[in-house]
Scaffold this motif. Structure first.
Motif, PDB file in Angstrom:
ATOM      1  N   UNK A 189       0.745  -1.295  -0.112  1.00 39.71           N
ATOM      2  CA  UNK A 189      -0.087   0.014  -0.104  1.00 39.71           C
ATOM      3  C   UNK A 189       0.675   1.293   0.058  1.00 39.71           C
ATOM      4  N   UNK A 190       0.258   2.411  -0.617  1.00 37.66           N
ATOM      5  CA  UNK A 190       1.032   3.504  -0.538  1.00 37.66           C
ATOM      6  C   UNK A 190       0.461   4.503   0.305  1.00 37.66           C
ATOM      7  N   UNK A 191       0.699   4.773   1.673  1.00 37.53           N
ATOM      8  CA  UNK A 191       0.127   5.394   2.859  1.00 37.53           C
ATOM      9  C   UNK A 191       0.157   6.907   2.473  1.00 37.53           C
ATOM     10  N   UNK A 192       1.046   7.554   1.752  1.00 36.14           N
ATOM     11  CA  UNK A 192       1.057   8.863   1.600  1.00 36.14           C
ATOM     12  C   UNK A 192       2.130   9.242   0.485  1.00 36.14           C
ATOM     13  N   UNK A 193       1.878   9.912  -0.208  1.00 35.10           N
ATOM     14  CA  UNK A 193       2.593  10.946  -1.345  1.00 35.10           C
ATOM     15  C   UNK A 193       2.863  12.285  -0.925  1.00 35.10           C
ATOM     16  N   UNK A 194       4.207  12.554  -0.760  1.00 31.82           N
ATOM     17  CA  UNK A 194       4.366  13.927  -0.244  1.00 31.82           C
ATOM     18  C   UNK A 194       5.093  14.755  -1.349  1.00 31.82           C
ATOM     19  N   UNK A 195       5.201  16.197  -1.519  1.00 30.33           N
ATOM     20  CA  UNK A 195       5.847  16.789  -2.398  1.00 30.33           C
ATOM     21  C   UNK A 195       7.234  17.087  -1.793  1.00 30.33           C
ATOM     22  N   UNK A 222       0.286  25.491  -4.138  1.00 32.74           N
ATOM     23  CA  UNK A 222       0.539  25.091  -2.813  1.00 32.74           C
ATOM     24  C   UNK A 222       1.711  24.202  -2.736  1.00 32.74           C
ATOM     25  N   UNK A 223       2.116  23.604  -3.745  1.00 38.15           N
ATOM     26  CA  UNK A 223       3.257  22.579  -3.953  1.00 38.15           C
ATOM     27  C   UNK A 223       2.719  21.358  -2.917  1.00 38.15           C
ATOM     28  N   UNK A 224       1.457  21.087  -2.952  1.00 41.67           N
ATOM     29  CA  UNK A 224       1.039  19.815  -2.223  1.00 41.67           C
ATOM     30  C   UNK A 224       0.278  18.674  -2.935  1.00 41.67           C
ATOM     31  N   UNK A 225       0.206  17.599  -2.574  1.00 46.57           N
ATOM     32  CA  UNK A 225      -0.778  16.546  -3.199  1.00 46.57           C
ATOM     33  C   UNK A 225      -2.125  17.123  -2.859  1.00 46.57           C
TER      34      UNK A 225
END
Length: 229
Positions: free
Chosen positions: A79-85, A215-218
């Motif tokens: 699983x991919x818990x999170x993706x951050x920039x 915002x440079x965010x996902x």
């Protein structure tokens, strides 16, 4: 004189009865004894082999039953818990309708092993794609996940600008304020049951990620998971 001879005659049969057996008789008895012992040894050997085979068959049946019930292989899940920039830089050339994009993502992955035995997987890579085009990848070394354990991995994916063949699409996305990318990870390995049964397992996860330029965010993340024995 005659009377003495008459008394000694009854003793003659007794001497004949007590006479030693001939060599032929002794050889016959010896041969019979040796042959009988050899037959007994062969019979005992056959019995021993049969008992051993039966025991091995019972052990195999017990292990097979345990392998299909208590130790039945289950699908490990990635699983991919999170993706951050981690980094995002853009520059726009409005006259030529071009945009430069430098992007690095930090992906937090989790691999869960629900089995009662360990799960080993080979080396693989996490992939970063832009509109179906591979633009970055990061290696994942081979590893092992213990029984009913969880392995967490952090992966850094950097977009390689020289792989962006369609600069017009990049320009359009940068101007619209959102950049769509996809992250993909596939893990293939084997579950070992009693070091006898080896079952191949594959687990993959594909996530569509949208990144905000301002915002440079996902801003969104949608993942699809697949597992296969």
């Amino acid at each position: 004189m005659n009377s003495d001879d008459a008394k000694e005659k009854p003793g003659a049969p007794m001497l004949a009865a007590q006479a030693p057996k001939s060599n032929g008789d002794m050889e016959t008895q010896f041969a019979n004894g040796v042959g009988g012992g050899s037959k007994r040894k062969k019979r005992n050997l056959k019995i021993c082999i049969c008992v051993t085979l039966i025991i091995l068959l019972l052990i195999f049946i017990v292990l097979l039953i345990l392998g299909l019930t208590l130790f039945k292989p289950k699908n490990p899940t990635a699983t991919v818990d999170s993706v951050l920039v981690d980094q995002l830089r853009t520059s726009v050339d409005a006259l030529n309708l071009k945009a430069n994009l430098n992007l690095t993502l930090q992906a937090h992955l989790t691999l869960k092993n629900p089995n009662r035995v360990g799960f080993s997987f080979g080396s693989t890579s996490a992939l970063l794609s832009y509109k179906g085009q591979l633009v970055g990848e990061a290696p994942l070394p081979a590893n092992r996940v213990g029984a009913q354990k969880t392995l967490r991995m952090n992966v850094k994916l950097t977009l390689m600008a020289d792989r962006l063949l369609s600069e017009s699409e990049v320009f359009s996305d940068v101007m619209s304020g959102s950049i769509p990318v996809n992250t993909f990870v596939k893990v293939a390995g084997k579950v070992h049951v009693f070091n006898i049964f080896k079952i191949s397992v594959k687990s993959s996860v594909s996530c569509d990620v949208t990144i905000s330029v301002s915002s440079r965010n996902v801003t969104s993340q949608q993942c699809k998971y697949s597992t296969k024995l």
